[in-house]
Scaffold this active site. Structure first.
Site, PDB file in Angstrom:
ATOM      1  N   GLN A 128      42.176 -24.620  37.777  1.00 55.80           N
ATOM      2  CA  GLN A 128      43.062 -24.652  36.613  1.00 55.80           C
ATOM      3  C   GLN A 128      44.457 -24.151  36.972  1.00 55.80           C
ATOM      4  O   GLN A 128      44.609 -23.036  37.466  1.00 55.80           O
ATOM      5  CB  GLN A 128      42.464 -23.780  35.513  1.00 55.80           C
ATOM      6  CG  GLN A 128      43.129 -23.941  34.172  1.00 55.80           C
ATOM      7  CD  GLN A 128      42.420 -23.136  33.101  1.00 55.80           C
ATOM      8  OE1 GLN A 128      42.533 -21.915  33.078  1.00 55.80           O
ATOM      9  NE2 GLN A 128      41.689 -23.793  32.222  1.00 55.80           N
ATOM     10  N   GLY A 129      45.472 -24.980  36.728  1.00 54.83           N
ATOM     11  CA  GLY A 129      46.861 -24.581  36.983  1.00 54.83           C
ATOM     12  C   GLY A 129      47.608 -24.447  35.668  1.00 54.83           C
ATOM     13  O   GLY A 129      48.360 -25.341  35.280  1.00 54.83           O
ATOM     14  N   SER A 131      48.625 -20.792  34.118  1.00 56.86           N
ATOM     15  CA  SER A 131      49.535 -19.638  34.169  1.00 56.86           C
ATOM     16  C   SER A 131      50.544 -19.781  35.296  1.00 56.86           C
ATOM     17  O   SER A 131      50.273 -20.411  36.321  1.00 56.86           O
ATOM     18  CB  SER A 131      48.737 -18.346  34.401  1.00 56.86           C
ATOM     19  OG  SER A 131      47.872 -18.089  33.336  1.00 56.86           O
ATOM     20  N   SER A 163      41.591 -19.846  40.031  1.00 61.55           N
ATOM     21  CA  SER A 163      40.298 -19.596  40.673  1.00 61.55           C
ATOM     22  C   SER A 163      39.829 -20.843  41.397  1.00 61.55           C
ATOM     23  O   SER A 163      40.091 -21.956  40.942  1.00 61.55           O
ATOM     24  CB  SER A 163      39.252 -19.205  39.631  1.00 61.55           C
ATOM     25  OG  SER A 163      39.684 -18.065  38.941  1.00 61.55           O
ATOM     26  N   GLU A 246      35.041 -24.006  23.125  1.00 58.53           N
ATOM     27  CA  GLU A 246      34.150 -22.864  23.339  1.00 58.53           C
ATOM     28  C   GLU A 246      33.341 -22.627  22.070  1.00 58.53           C
ATOM     29  O   GLU A 246      33.889 -22.555  20.991  1.00 58.53           O
ATOM     30  CB  GLU A 246      35.032 -21.657  23.666  1.00 58.53           C
ATOM     31  CG  GLU A 246      34.353 -20.599  24.450  1.00 58.53           C
ATOM     32  CD  GLU A 246      33.672 -19.602  23.565  1.00 58.53           C
ATOM     33  OE1 GLU A 246      32.435 -19.633  23.541  1.00 58.53           O
ATOM     34  OE2 GLU A 246      34.361 -18.827  22.899  1.00 58.53           O
TER      35      GLU A 246
END
Lengths: 389, 351
Positions: A128-129, A131, A163, A246
């Site tokens: 995931q890019g 932040s 991550s 979620e």
């Protein structure tokens, strides 16, 4: 108010237990936590087994290749896999829990056909890019730019806290495509191939000594326009659709594990004499109450989500998500602080059980929305207080 | 699994809220506080109305003239009573009415209070009894709790005159307290239930251990209601009160206090409701512990949000805080609950 599971749910649980009992003894040994390629291979092997047994993408819609399970079945799955000591989703996390559902909800049929099956089969890893160094809690301040050049975007900027970047095939990337538009309206969502020229990954060392995430540097990386999911400049909405995917189940396995740890901790205290100290006993007793309540809060949120889905809604838990995260992240830190109190000076030895968990628990009040941001959300969106400053 | 309230449960809760809004709204609450030193706090007429509404007979079987509902429904009604700060020995009267221990308890014609522990002959810490002057009977539930004494503790019904008790100045203006120094061997009340029950401390088929657990759970429900109410009061005040040209609720320092209040009350709610469903003793301990924490913590934060007004007699928040302190000392206290929960961690779990 009903906590008993239906017969159908119990049958699901029984089938799952039987399968776990069969498959877990055949797994390879766990990889070294510092060996990322080995971790990827291990996690993908597990995902492949889930896929072959019909458990891949349990909570994904059926038309996206998932199982279309109810939130309660998902809860049971997470509870049972953790209780049985099965592997965690690991390197499959972003693909299965965020990028995949985003593509399923917002992608074209070609995009879905290209990216979803390899996620479900355990063949491709996503990272995931989102932040950036100057866009953390204030994500909409992101500045990584994508400039259109014919049928490609030329992307330049940097991302942080990514991550699994070292072993990922794809990155779900938020970029600014219109620097003139209001902040939330000039962002687009791209699928970035991690092997594209101009992508540099620099691992970041956490305070626990591990390399759990990385910085990502993007220097005029060319990304086909066809890799954009959703309309140009509509990336903020596209991303939020899935952040709200979620269903109250995010920490199910962890809470199960914390409750097991708490029992081990009580026995350890009994063995080493700490149990005679009433302050230690009472701390453990209160933690027992805490985690019992957190488990019930999960069941409450899942019930709300299931109801929402039945009503044709998104299945987003109402009050639940932020309330749960605020309480859980604090409880987890208190659990490992109590572990340190039980261990005494032995807690200073890194090879000691719980020493690394004590360190990693420090991230819980920061990652995925700091406690302060969560409180802002609760105050403004749930309690209806005036917008803060 | 569907943990949400059923439509019937929602309706029951709404009915209780409406009844209390009509019969014990803010004006009635303040009138009760103003008159507390001159008169009885428990309003006999209101008590009988609550009896008619089924609050005390809620869990008595329909064959015995009761409503035939369960602990979850009782918890919802007690949550509403806690919200409204309804005074009186609600828990003891409900237990006595539900188990048919005291004639007249179920319909609200007799007010029943409780004695949690036997007074010690050595004059050690004397147990407290609330609303003794208003009570027609005292439900005595054995000596102590958290001792594991369990089944051996007797259930007894005493007449108030049997208690050698002296009034004390109660911190809560709406909960008069007596300190109990000893018990006289009194005449049993007319139903003959005034002596120790049969074997195993049972009277009318109920064990003291079960009743003590239910008392803790219902007290937790009262605390939960109070915690939700002080959150509402704090949020309402933070929206209205302006300083520096804007509502104080626009300041994060105030917002975060309020957000933590919601976290406390919602966490407590999940475990209080769950304990009502499972009636599991361990879970009841957790429910009481977290509901006490929520009621006291929320009342304190509510007081803080109110600033100087929070320290006045006029604002209602002190009434919630004082009641919360009192309820926290009743039934399973924090020490007792935490010790029980700690011991439970050493027991093997059945999955």
């Amino acid at each position: 108010m009903e906590l008993a599971y239906t017969q159908e749910e119990e049958e699901f649980r029984a089938r799952l237990r039987a399968w776990l009992a069969e498959v877990l003894p055949t797994l390879p040994s766990r990889p070294d936590p510092l060996d990322w390629p080995a971790r990827r291979a291990y996690d993908m092997d597990w995902q492949r087994r889930l896929h072959d047994a019909g458990y891949a993408g349990l909570h994904w819609p059926k038309d996206a290749g998932g199982q279309g399970a109810t939130p309660t079945q998902h809860l049971i799955f997470l509870e049972e896999t953790e209780a049985a000591g099965a592997p965690y989703v690991g390197a499959g996390f972003v693909g299965l829990l965020h990028a995949g559902p985003t593509i399923a909800a917002e992608g074209t049929s070609r995009q879905r056909a290209r990216w979803l099956p390899p996620i479900l089969r355990g063949e491709e890893v996503w990272c995931q890019g989102f932040s950036e160094p100057d866009a953390g809690s204030d994500l909409a301040a992101l500045r990584t730019r994508a400039v259109r050049d014919g049928d490609t975007y030329v992307v330049t900027g940097s991302k942080i806290w990514t991550s699994h970047a070292e072993v990922a095939d794809w990155c779900e990337l938020l970029v600014r495509t219109d620097p003139e538009a209001p902040r939330h309206r000039g962002i687009s969502w791209l699928a970035l191939p991690m092997d594209a020229p101009g992508v540099t990954v620099r691992p970041l060392r956490t305070l626990a000594g591990s390399r759990e995430f990385a910085e990502l540097f993007l220097d005029e990386v060319r990304v086909p326009v066809g890799n954009r999911v959703g309309a140009e400049n509509d990336g903020w909405r596209v991303t939020m659709v899935t952040l709200s995917f979620e269903r109250g189940t995010a920490f199910v396995g962890e809470v199960v594990a914390c409750r097991r740890t708490l029992r081990l901790l009580a026995r350890r205290a009994q063995q080493n004499g700490c149990w005679d100290d009433a302050t230690v006993r009472r701390r453990l007793g209160r933690l027992h109450a805490e985690f019992s309540a957190l488990w019930r809060l999960i069941q409450w949120n899942v019930s709300e989500a299931a109801h929402g889905l039945r009503q044709g809604g998104t299945g987003v838990p109402g009050v639940g998500g932020s309330v749960f995260k605020l309480r859980y992240s604090h409880a987890r830190q208190e659990l490992y602080e109590t572990a340190a109190a039980v261990l005494g000076p032995a807690s200073l030895e890194l090879s000691q059980e719980w020493a690394l968990e004590r360190l990693s628990s420090l991230s819980y009040t920061i990652a995925a929305g700091t406690s302060q941001i969560q409180r802002n959300i609760v105050a403004e969106r749930i309690l209806g207080l005036p917008k803060g400053r | 699994m569907d943990f949400r309230l059923t439509a019937d449960q929602e309706a029951l809760r709404r009915g209780m809220r409406e009844l209390l809004a009509a019969r014990f709204g803010r004006q009635a609450l303040r009138a009760a506080v103003d008159g507390a030193e001159q008169q009885q706090v428990v309003d006999g007429r209101l008590w009988r109305e609550l009896g008619e509404a089924g609050l005390f007979a809620l869990r008595a079987p329909q064959s015995a003239g009761g409503v035939g509902l369960g602990l979850p429904e009782a918890v919802l009604l007690f949550e509403e009573a806690g919200r409204a700060l309804l005074p009186g020995p609600l828990v003891a009267s409900h237990l006595a009415g539900g188990a048919g221990l005291v004639a007249g308890a179920a319909d609200g014609s007799v007010v029943v209070t409780a004695l949690e522990e036997e007074p010690r002959p050595d004059g050690g810490a004397a147990p407290l009894v609330e609303h003794l002057a208003a009570a027609g009977a005292v439900l005595a539930l054995g000596e102590g709790y958290g001792t594991g004494a369990g089944e051996g503790c007797p259930v007894r019904v005493l007449v108030p005159g049997q208690l050698v008790a002296e009034p004390m100045r109660s911190v809560d203006p709406l909960s008069p307290l007596h300190r109990v120094r000893g018990l006289l061997p009194g005449q049993p009340p007319d139903d003959g239930g005034g002596t120790t029950g049969g074997g195993g401390g049972r009277l009318g088929g109920v064990s003291a251990e079960v009743l003590r657990g239910e008392a803790a759970l219902l007290t937790a429900a009262l605390q939960l209601g109070s915690a939700c109410r002080t959150l509402e009061l704090a949020v309402g005040y933070a929206r209205e009160r302006e300083q520096f040209g804007r509502p104080i609720g626009a300041f994060q320092a105030v917002q975060h206090l309020c957000a933590e209040m919601l976290v406390r009350s919602e966490t407590a709610r999940s475990v209080v409701y769950a304990a009502a469903v499972t009636a599991d003793d361990e879970e009841i301990s957790a429910a009481k512990l977290l509901a006490d924490t929520a009621a006291v913590g929320n009342a304190r934060d509510c007081l803080q949000v109110h600033g100087g007004m929070g320290f006045t007699w006029e604002a209602d928040v002190h009434l919630h805080l004082k009641r919360a302190w009192l309820r926290a000392e009743q039934w399973r206290t924090a020490v007792a609950g935490e010790e029980r929960l700690a011991s439970a961690l050493l027991q093997p779990i059945c999955r």
